[in-house]
Design a protein around this motif. Structure first.
Motif, mmCIF file in Angstrom:
data_model
loop_
_atom_site.group_PDB
_atom_site.id
_atom_site.type_symbol
_atom_site.label_atom_id
_atom_site.label_comp_id
_atom_site.label_asym_id
_atom_site.label_seq_id
_atom_site.Cartn_x
_atom_site.Cartn_y
_atom_site.Cartn_z
ATOM 1 N N LYS A 103 5.107 15.531 7.770
ATOM 2 C CA LYS A 103 5.797 16.408 8.666
ATOM 3 C C LYS A 103 6.800 15.772 9.522
ATOM 4 O O LYS A 103 7.796 16.158 10.037
ATOM 5 C CB LYS A 103 4.868 16.923 9.840
ATOM 6 C CG LYS A 103 3.881 17.956 9.168
ATOM 7 C CD LYS A 103 3.388 18.615 10.292
ATOM 8 C CE LYS A 103 2.364 19.894 9.798
ATOM 9 N NZ LYS A 103 1.436 20.384 11.135
ATOM 10 N N THR A 104 6.884 14.033 9.497
ATOM 11 C CA THR A 104 7.699 13.130 10.398
ATOM 12 C C THR A 104 8.309 12.656 8.990
ATOM 13 O O THR A 104 8.145 12.678 7.679
ATOM 14 C CB THR A 104 7.005 12.538 11.124
ATOM 15 O OG1 THR A 104 6.137 11.736 10.454
ATOM 16 C CG2 THR A 104 6.620 13.260 12.318
ATOM 17 N N GLU A 105 9.522 11.678 9.403
ATOM 18 C CA GLU A 105 10.154 10.880 8.400
ATOM 19 C C GLU A 105 9.238 10.088 7.520
ATOM 20 O O GLU A 105 8.274 9.791 7.963
ATOM 21 C CB GLU A 105 11.060 10.037 9.307
ATOM 22 C CG GLU A 105 12.046 9.240 8.346
ATOM 23 C CD GLU A 105 12.765 8.283 9.166
ATOM 24 O OE1 GLU A 105 13.502 7.421 8.478
ATOM 25 O OE2 GLU A 105 13.092 8.613 10.281
ATOM 26 N N ILE A 106 9.502 10.047 6.327
ATOM 27 C CA ILE A 106 8.771 9.384 5.382
ATOM 28 C C ILE A 106 10.036 8.391 4.511
ATOM 29 O O ILE A 106 10.963 8.944 4.200
ATOM 30 C CB ILE A 106 7.954 10.112 4.387
ATOM 31 C CG1 ILE A 106 7.246 9.600 3.450
ATOM 32 C CG2 ILE A 106 8.837 11.153 3.714
ATOM 33 C CD1 ILE A 106 6.104 10.333 2.668
ATOM 34 N N ARG A 107 9.497 7.347 4.551
ATOM 35 C CA ARG A 107 10.335 6.405 3.649
ATOM 36 C C ARG A 107 9.535 5.833 2.475
ATOM 37 O O ARG A 107 8.363 5.203 2.734
ATOM 38 C CB ARG A 107 10.734 5.072 4.557
ATOM 39 C CG ARG A 107 11.727 4.184 3.841
ATOM 40 C CD ARG A 107 12.522 3.402 4.896
ATOM 41 N NE ARG A 107 11.513 2.491 5.821
ATOM 42 C CZ ARG A 107 10.519 1.625 5.613
ATOM 43 N NH1 ARG A 107 11.026 0.627 4.720
ATOM 44 N NH2 ARG A 107 10.072 1.134 6.551
ATOM 45 N N GLU A 108 9.941 5.943 1.134
ATOM 46 C CA GLU A 108 9.452 4.986 0.116
ATOM 47 C C GLU A 108 9.388 3.806 -0.018
ATOM 48 O O GLU A 108 10.389 3.082 0.279
ATOM 49 C CB GLU A 108 10.047 5.701 -1.166
ATOM 50 C CG GLU A 108 9.459 5.424 -2.560
ATOM 51 C CD GLU A 108 9.807 5.933 -3.746
ATOM 52 O OE1 GLU A 108 9.886 5.138 -4.699
ATOM 53 O OE2 GLU A 108 10.211 7.199 -3.658
ATOM 54 N N MET A 109 8.184 2.984 -0.214
ATOM 55 C CA MET A 109 8.102 1.589 -0.160
ATOM 56 C C MET A 109 8.172 1.129 -1.527
ATOM 57 O O MET A 109 8.640 -0.077 -1.893
ATOM 58 C CB MET A 109 6.928 1.364 0.348
ATOM 59 C CG MET A 109 6.768 1.832 1.938
ATOM 60 S SD MET A 109 8.010 1.006 3.044
ATOM 61 C CE MET A 109 7.553 -0.560 3.167
ATOM 62 N N ARG A 110 7.206 1.786 -2.618
ATOM 63 C CA ARG A 110 7.344 1.306 -3.777
ATOM 64 C C ARG A 110 6.622 2.686 -4.720
ATOM 65 O O ARG A 110 5.989 3.518 -3.919
ATOM 66 C CB ARG A 110 6.439 0.121 -4.317
ATOM 67 C CG ARG A 110 5.055 0.477 -3.729
ATOM 68 C CD ARG A 110 3.945 -0.607 -4.456
ATOM 69 N NE ARG A 110 4.337 -1.970 -3.612
ATOM 70 C CZ ARG A 110 3.921 -3.175 -3.874
ATOM 71 N NH1 ARG A 110 2.767 -3.182 -4.637
ATOM 72 N NH2 ARG A 110 4.136 -4.263 -3.258
ATOM 73 N N GLY A 137 4.506 5.029 0.836
ATOM 74 C CA GLY A 137 5.458 5.644 1.818
ATOM 75 C C GLY A 137 5.023 4.995 3.059
ATOM 76 O O GLY A 137 3.741 4.636 3.630
ATOM 77 N N CYS A 138 6.076 4.924 4.086
ATOM 78 C CA CYS A 138 5.836 4.272 5.393
ATOM 79 C C CYS A 138 6.173 5.683 6.415
ATOM 80 O O CYS A 138 7.231 6.345 6.098
ATOM 81 C CB CYS A 138 6.790 3.395 5.708
ATOM 82 S SG CYS A 138 6.778 2.612 7.147
ATOM 83 N N ILE A 139 5.205 5.910 7.041
ATOM 84 C CA ILE A 139 5.293 7.067 7.962
ATOM 85 C C ILE A 139 4.640 6.748 9.297
ATOM 86 O O ILE A 139 3.665 6.216 9.395
ATOM 87 C CB ILE A 139 4.232 8.200 7.551
ATOM 88 C CG1 ILE A 139 4.597 8.641 6.116
ATOM 89 C CG2 ILE A 139 4.055 9.492 8.419
ATOM 90 C CD1 ILE A 139 3.754 9.543 5.497
ATOM 91 N N ASN A 140 5.531 7.014 10.334
ATOM 92 C CA ASN A 140 5.251 6.365 11.863
ATOM 93 C C ASN A 140 4.836 5.260 11.758
ATOM 94 O O ASN A 140 4.127 4.638 12.526
ATOM 95 C CB ASN A 140 4.162 7.334 12.135
ATOM 96 C CG ASN A 140 4.501 8.841 12.442
ATOM 97 O OD1 ASN A 140 5.644 8.944 12.726
ATOM 98 N ND2 ASN A 140 3.553 9.820 12.380
ATOM 99 N N GLY A 141 5.567 4.286 11.075
ATOM 100 C CA GLY A 141 5.208 2.561 10.973
ATOM 101 C C GLY A 141 4.096 2.171 10.228
ATOM 102 O O GLY A 141 3.776 1.255 10.291
#
Length: 167
Positions: free
Chosen positions: A90-97, A115-119
Motif C-alpha cells: 500500500k506504500t512505496e516499494i523499492r526493488e532490492m534484488r 523489496g524495501c517497504i517503510n525502511g
C-alpha cells in the motif's frame, strides 16, 4: 546482520501497530487467471503487504494497472508458464534484488524478489518442490539451497515478533 538497523534514531521499532499491520502470502497459481479473485480479496482483507508466488506469467504480462487501481504498488519477476514472484504494498516499494546471492546460469527460475517497504527489507520466495525423490527435480532443489536463501530469510524473520502475518 545488525539488529540496530531496524530501529530509528529514537530506537523505536519501525514496524509497529499502525505502520504495517498485515503481511500476507498467497500462492496465486496463475495471476492473470485468478486476478478477479485476488482483487476481490485485496479489497476485502486490505493487507498492507502481499507476497505472491507462482505468477505463471512473464513480467510483461503482469497486471500492473489492475493492481495499481486496487491501491497497491508492485514489484515482480515473472516467468512464462511457471514460477514467478511479486510483492504488493500500500506504500512505496523499492526493488532490492530479484535473485538469490551468487550467479549460476542453471538457476534462471523466477523464485525470489526482495523489496524495501517503510525502511524494512522483505523477501518473497517460491521454494522448489523437489518431487519426486530421487530425481533431477530433487537434485535441483538441493543445489538451489546451496545458494544460501537462509541469509535472505534472516531479514524478515528477525522481526517476526513485530509483524502480524495472516495467510
Amino acid at each position: 546482520m545488525n539488529i540496530s538497523s531496524f530501529f530509528d534514531v529514537n530506537k523505536k521499532p519501525l514496524l509497529t501497530p499502525g505502520s504495517v499491520n498485515e503481511i500476507a502470502t498467497y500462492n496465486i497459481n496463475g495471476i492473470n487467471g485468478r486476478l478477479e479473485i485476488l482483487l476481490r480479496w485485496l479489497n476485502e482483507a486490505q493487507p498492507d503487504i502481499v507476497c505472491l508466488q507462482e505468477l505463471k506469467a512473464e513480467s510483461k504480462n503482469f497486471p500492473e494497472k489492475a493492481i495499481r487501481d486496487a491501491g497497491y504498488q508492485a514489484i515482480w519477476y515473472g516467468q512464462k508458464s511457471w514460477n514467478g514472484v511479486a510483492m504488493l504494498s500500500k506504500t512505496e516499494i523499492r526493488e532490492m534484488r530479484n535473485d538469490l546471492p551468487g550467479e549460476n546460469n542453471e538457476y534462471t527460475h523466477s523464485r525470489y524478489i526482495e523489496g524495501c517497504i517503510n525502511g524494512i527489507v522483505i523477501g518473497c520466495i517460491y521454494l522448489p518442490n523437489g518431487n519426486p525423490w530421487p530425481g533431477p527435480k530433487f537434485d535441483y532443489k538441493l543445489r538451489w539451497f546451496k545458494r544460501k536463501p537462509a541469509e535472505c530469510f534472516a531479514k524478515v524473520y528477525i522481526m517476526m515478533d513485530r509483524i502480524w502475518i495472516r495467510v
